[in-house]
Design an enzyme around this catalytic site. Structure first.
Site, PDB file in Angstrom:
ATOM      1  N   SER A 120      48.587  53.589 -13.477  1.00  0.00           N
ATOM      2  CA  SER A 120      48.733  52.492 -14.445  1.00  0.00           C
ATOM      3  C   SER A 120      47.687  51.399 -14.289  1.00  0.00           C
ATOM      4  CB  SER A 120      50.131  51.870 -14.331  1.00  0.00           C
ATOM      5  OG  SER A 120      51.114  52.796 -14.733  1.00  0.00           O
ATOM      6  N   HIS A 172      52.365  43.537 -11.035  1.00  0.00           N
ATOM      7  CA  HIS A 172      52.268  44.999 -11.059  1.00  0.00           C
ATOM      8  C   HIS A 172      51.005  45.421 -11.815  1.00  0.00           C
ATOM      9  CE1 HIS A 172      54.327  49.103 -11.433  1.00  0.00           C
ATOM     10  NE2 HIS A 172      54.329  48.796 -10.142  1.00  0.00           N
ATOM     11  N   PHE A 220      62.329  36.364 -13.093  1.00  0.00           N
ATOM     12  CA  PHE A 220      63.777  36.502 -13.198  1.00  0.00           C
ATOM     13  C   PHE A 220      64.384  37.425 -12.156  1.00  0.00           C
ATOM     14  CE2 PHE A 220      62.073  35.464 -17.390  1.00  0.00           C
ATOM     15  CZ  PHE A 220      62.784  34.311 -17.670  1.00  0.00           C
ATOM     16  N   ASP A 222      58.768  53.983 -17.081  1.00  0.00           N
ATOM     17  CA  ASP A 222      58.067  54.724 -16.040  1.00  0.00           C
ATOM     18  C   ASP A 222      58.907  54.844 -14.779  1.00  0.00           C
ATOM     19  OD1 ASP A 222      55.312  55.659 -14.792  1.00  0.00           O
ATOM     20  OD2 ASP A 222      56.092  54.123 -13.443  1.00  0.00           O
ATOM     21  N   ASP A 232      50.488  53.721 -21.475  1.00  0.00           N
ATOM     22  CA  ASP A 232      49.332  53.792 -20.580  1.00  0.00           C
ATOM     23  C   ASP A 232      49.063  55.212 -20.120  1.00  0.00           C
ATOM     24  OD1 ASP A 232      51.730  53.751 -19.202  1.00  0.00           O
ATOM     25  OD2 ASP A 232      51.038  52.416 -17.610  1.00  0.00           O
ATOM     26  N   HIS A 233      50.116  55.995 -19.991  1.00  0.00           N
ATOM     27  CA  HIS A 233      49.981  57.382 -19.557  1.00  0.00           C
ATOM     28  C   HIS A 233      51.250  58.132 -19.944  1.00  0.00           C
ATOM     29  CE1 HIS A 233      52.837  56.519 -16.341  1.00  0.00           C
ATOM     30  NE2 HIS A 233      52.120  55.420 -16.095  1.00  0.00           N
ATOM     31  N   HIS A 261      52.913  61.175 -12.888  1.00  0.00           N
ATOM     32  CA  HIS A 261      52.453  60.977 -14.256  1.00  0.00           C
ATOM     33  C   HIS A 261      51.992  62.311 -14.823  1.00  0.00           C
ATOM     34  CE1 HIS A 261      51.379  56.487 -13.314  1.00  0.00           C
ATOM     35  NE2 HIS A 261      52.660  56.759 -13.195  1.00  0.00           N
TER      36      HIS A 261
END
Length: 504
Positions: A118, A179, A263, A312, A353-354, A431
């Site tokens: 990612s 991330h 959060f 994911d 993204d993938h 992935h």
């Protein structure tokens, strides 16, 4: 920590999980009608396609919705699930973004791997360059884990270009704000795991962790909603919710960087695990709506990244049910956003993204439970051990059963905790290298059709908005001048009408 209050209409943003306990069997007709109006369906779609015209306006605003790991099979399964929750067969349903007028396929490989991670894919989308796996915000000359290789290889992102143009920027995610995907929007790191200084033990060369870069070097980002408090909190302070549970991840440099709206100490909770009455964690739809309401106050426009990150996470666990409900929550955020923006001047794109190795297999009937065993299996195709296969399966991951297959009850298969079977063992699912889809509407969205490299998305966004590398090109084409002239004319006309109303 004070929890930010969200001005969200609960009636308008319908929670996608309100009916998740509804049985999927018995809520639809048991047989597909032979005289279904297939021709009418196709003609309606043709009529809609013929009405589509290219929007060549300058994009005042750009919103990119990124479903992390949202493979095409994930979109398909989520579409079916949403239809089933509406007491329909499901396959004929459309998710909101599937009705966008333009769509295409995106090649996701990164510089050094067929199947990407990612960090590299987010760098392609947000910075416009393909780079090496696990590196973010840097060129492919940077070496994974080598701090000194970062210097001189940093790349700007679309958030930088919008800021330079006087427009507002924001990031919304259900992951840690440090991330891989959100991190590529503001940080430069030779290793994506350097989210906090606690993750950089033994690293030399003077590189700063991703949390530090966000707070100390990117104060222009106006909206930051997500998780990941422990990388911002000094290890001498307990987390307001989790105490000292993750103190080893907290900061060792004594800095308190908790100036962003986070959060949870880590990722936000899965939608299926949230208490419906909880106010501690907002939904992705609520965060997205609040972000747009803040950012649109800037008359020059804004850029917003919205990531549905936990799709994911669930796929990695081979947990299809949580992954699909995360996708429905992601889709709810998109529907809510569309009610708040004008797509004549706002480019809205939805992509992943993938991919992930989720499979939809086995010839199941259309009324069969999406999470159950495949029905109507002829005797010669039944496995010798007598255990059938479920419709949803994975290529790799913890769902591998080591030859110990046993029949599961319907209750077990329908559970949110059920782990689908995988073809090959691994502690976590990998992935997938397949192409992902991109869906778009708004200015220049017609450019997002066909098959393209992943960083092409970035080029379309900057061209549509006339920022960054395309700022001068837009001036050469007089797109910016024409856009400004039209906007000035509209404002002048509005002022004249308002003055007449006062006089008469």
């Amino acid at each position: 920590m004070t929890i930010l209050k969200f001005l969200v209409s609960k009636e308008r943003l319908v929670h996608p999980l309100s009916a998740w306990n509804t049985p999927l069997t018995g809520v639809v007709d048991r047989e597909v009608k032979a005289q279904s109006p297939w021709g009418d369906i196709a003609q309606t779609e043709l009529d809609e396609a013929l009405r589509v015209t290219a929007n060549t306006n300058v994009a005042k605003n750009v919103i990119v919705f990124l479903g992390d790991g949202m493979s095409i099979s994930t979109v398909t399964a989520s579409r079916i699930l949403q239809g089933r929750l509406k007491a329909e067969l499901g396959e004929g349903n459309y998710l909101a973004f599937e009705k966008f007028p333009n769509s295409g396929l995106i090649k996701t490989y990164c510089n050094d791997q067929t199947t990407p991670d990612s960090a590299s894919t987010a760098t392609a989308i947000l910075c416009g360059v393909k780079t090496n796996a696990r590196t973010l915000g840097v060129k492919d000359s940077a070496v994974l884990g080598n701090c000194t290789s970062q210097a001189g290889n940093e790349v700007d992102s679309i958030l930088d270009w919008f800021h330079a143009d006087g427009r507002s920027t924001g990031i919304v995610t259900t992951a840690r704000i440090t991330h891989a995907t959100p991190g590529a929007g503001y940080a430069h790191s030779a290793d994506r795991v350097w989210e906090g200084d606690s993750e950089m033990e033994g690293v030399t060369g003077g590189c700063k962790d991703i949390a530090y870069q966000l707070v100390k070097e990117n104060q222009h980002i106006q909206v930051l909603f997500g998780g990941g408090r422990y990388y911002f909190l000094p290890n001498t302070t307990n987390d307001p919710k989790h105490g000292d549970k993750n103190v080893k991840k907290q900061r060792r440099d004594g800095l308190d960087l908790t100036k962003v709206c986070l959060f949870n100490d880590g990722h936000l909770s899965f939608e299926l695990d949230k208490d419906s009455d909880s106010t501690e964690e907002p939904s992705l739809a609520e965060m997205t709506e609040k972000a747009i309401r803040i950012l649109r106050k800037n008359p020059k426009g804004f850029f917003l990244l919205v990531e549905g990150a936990r799709i994911d996470s669930a796929h990695t666990d081979n947990n299809a049910k949580r992954a699909l409900y995360e996708t429905l929550a992601f889709e709810t955020a998109i529907r809510g956003a569309l009610e708040l923006v004008d797509t004549s001047n706002t480019l809205v794109s939805v992509t992943a993204d993938h991919s992930h190795s989720l499979l939809i297999s086995g010839y199941a009937s259309r009324h069969n439970s999406l999470f159950g065993y495949v029905d109507k299996v002829r005797a010669k195709y039944r496995p010798k051990d007598g255990v059938l296969w479920t419709t949803l399966l994975y290529g790799t991951g913890p769902g591998y059963d080591w030859g110990l297959r046993t029949n599961k009850t319907k209750q077990e298969l329908e559970s949110k905790d059920y782990i689908q079977a995988a073809a090959s063992p691994r502690s976590s699912g990998t992935h997938d290298g397949q192409d992902v889809a991109v869906y778009a509407r708004g200015p220049m969205s017609h450019l997002l059709t066909g098959v393209h490299e992943q960083h092409y998305i970035n080029y379309v966004m900057t061209y549509a908005a006339c920022v960054g590398r395309h700022k001068h090109k837009c001036m050469e084409e007089s797109r910016l001048i024409n856009s400004a002239t039209v906007e000035k004319y509209v404002l002048t006309l509005y002022g004249a009408v308002f003055a007449l109303r006062i006089l008469y």
